[in-house]
Enzyme design. Structure first.
Site, PDB file in Angstrom:
ATOM      1  N   SER A 183       3.542 -10.762  12.909  1.00  0.00           N
ATOM      2  CA  SER A 183       2.786 -11.929  12.643  1.00  0.00           C
ATOM      3  C   SER A 183       3.505 -13.294  12.617  1.00  0.00           C
ATOM      4  O   SER A 183       2.623 -14.064  12.768  1.00  0.00           O
ATOM      5  CB  SER A 183       2.140 -11.536  10.842  1.00  0.00           C
TER       6      SER A 183
ATOM      7  N   LYS B  83      -1.755  -3.254  -0.604  1.00  0.00           N
ATOM      8  CA  LYS B  83      -2.921  -3.671  -0.380  1.00  0.00           C
ATOM      9  C   LYS B  83      -4.082  -3.200  -1.603  1.00  0.00           C
ATOM     10  O   LYS B  83      -4.900  -3.995  -1.575  1.00  0.00           O
ATOM     11  CB  LYS B  83      -3.604  -3.194   1.073  1.00  0.00           C
TER      12      LYS B  83
ATOM     13  N   GLY C 256      -8.422  10.275  10.835  1.00  0.00           N
ATOM     14  CA  GLY C 256      -7.528   9.725   9.782  1.00  0.00           C
ATOM     15  C   GLY C 256      -8.287   9.311   8.584  1.00  0.00           C
ATOM     16  O   GLY C 256      -9.425   8.770   8.864  1.00  0.00           O
TER      17      GLY C 256
END
EC number: 1.1.1.25
Length: 285
Positions: A21, A70, A129
């Site tokens: 990032s 998160k 998943g």
């Protein structure tokens, strides 16, 4: 040039040393001529609240939040976007006028980016998943108007939780990876998305395919295969599927698109140059 007036953006997670990032965000920031710098800040689990609340008092314009935080930042926000609430994950924070955090999720926009021109309306999909990434993928598939989703996982509890969360929005079911139905599903499905870490660099299963190579003998060359992993590119799974004649998509476009959406959010809607971010990553890698 960094001066005493330069504001900062940051990625908070544990670990963050592998993150790309800063490469792509600083390239876009420089291109746009913004007096900003983007950096990655490692944070221990027990320090998260102290770090995030302390940053509020600094010259910070926003944060990206990554694994494993998160969900943990929800309680630190005074306002949360509907999409972040739906997927139960926040990956982007911005301070409002009262110096309180606004939380949103740009992963859905990132996930959709390489798929939006493929006309997947009424198509079927298979998600590998049932972890946190699967939530954003499911929401993205709903927005793309696919007809049905099947999730394959080894974890019954997380399968059931995802189905409960999204069953009113789309036809969705979950199967354990040992289920005999899966071979036919793999052959018939239009889109397969890997949300597991299998095949990722610096993991114990770098050379493996999700659920093992024999699992994929029935894959159809007409199937689109999308792996959220961007390092390595391509993954062993995508290499295998490419040899089978499938169209393959790696996680690079998602990474860039979610980052561009975050930068636009922090800068109040500024148009962010996707290609500049892409070229910066390509040069770095």
């Amino acid at each position: 040039m960094i001066t005493s007036k330069t504001s900062f953006l940051a990625l908070i997670g544990n670990p963050v040393s592998h993150s790309l990032s800063p490469i792509m965000q600083n390239a876009a920031i420089q291109y746009l001529g913004l007096d900003l710098i983007y950096m990655a800040i490692p944070c221990k689990n027990e320090d998260l609240e102290i770090v995030v609340n302390s940053i509020k008092k600094m010259n910070c314009k926003g944060l990206n939040i990554t694994i494993p935080f998160k969900q943990k930042v929800f309680d630190m926000c005074s306002e949360i976007s509907p999409v972040a609430k739906k997927v139960k994950a926040i990956n982007t924070l911005k301070l409002n006028d009262n110096k309180n955090w606004i939380g949103t999720n740009t992963d859905i926009d990132g996930f959709i980016y390489p798929l939006k021109n493929l006309n997947l309306i009424k198509k079927s999909s298979l998600i590998l998943g049932s972890g946190g990434a699967a939530r954003s993928v499911i929401q993205g598939l709903i927005e793309l108007k696919l007809s049905k989703i099947t999730i394959i996982s080894r974890k019954r509890n997380s399968l059931n939780e995802l189905i409960t969360n999204f069953k009113n929005d789309i036809e969705i079911k979950g199967l354990l990876s040992t289920n005999n139905e899966i071979k036919n599903l793999i052959q018939e499905t239009d889109l397969i998305i890997n949300t597991t870490p299998v095949g990722m660099s610096n993991t114990t299963n770098t050379d493996e395919l999700p659920f093992g190579q024999g699992f994929w003998d029935s894959i159809n060359s007409k199937t689109i295969v999308y792996d959220l992993i961007y390092n390595p590119s391509p993954t062993p799974f995508l290499k295998f599927c490419d040899k089978k004649g499938c169209m393959t998509i790696d996680g690079t476009q998602m990474l860039i698109a979610q980052g561009a959406k975050s930068l636009s959010f922090w800068t109040n809607g500024l148009e962010v140059p996707y290609e500049v971010m892409h070229d910066a990553l390509k040069e770095y890698l």
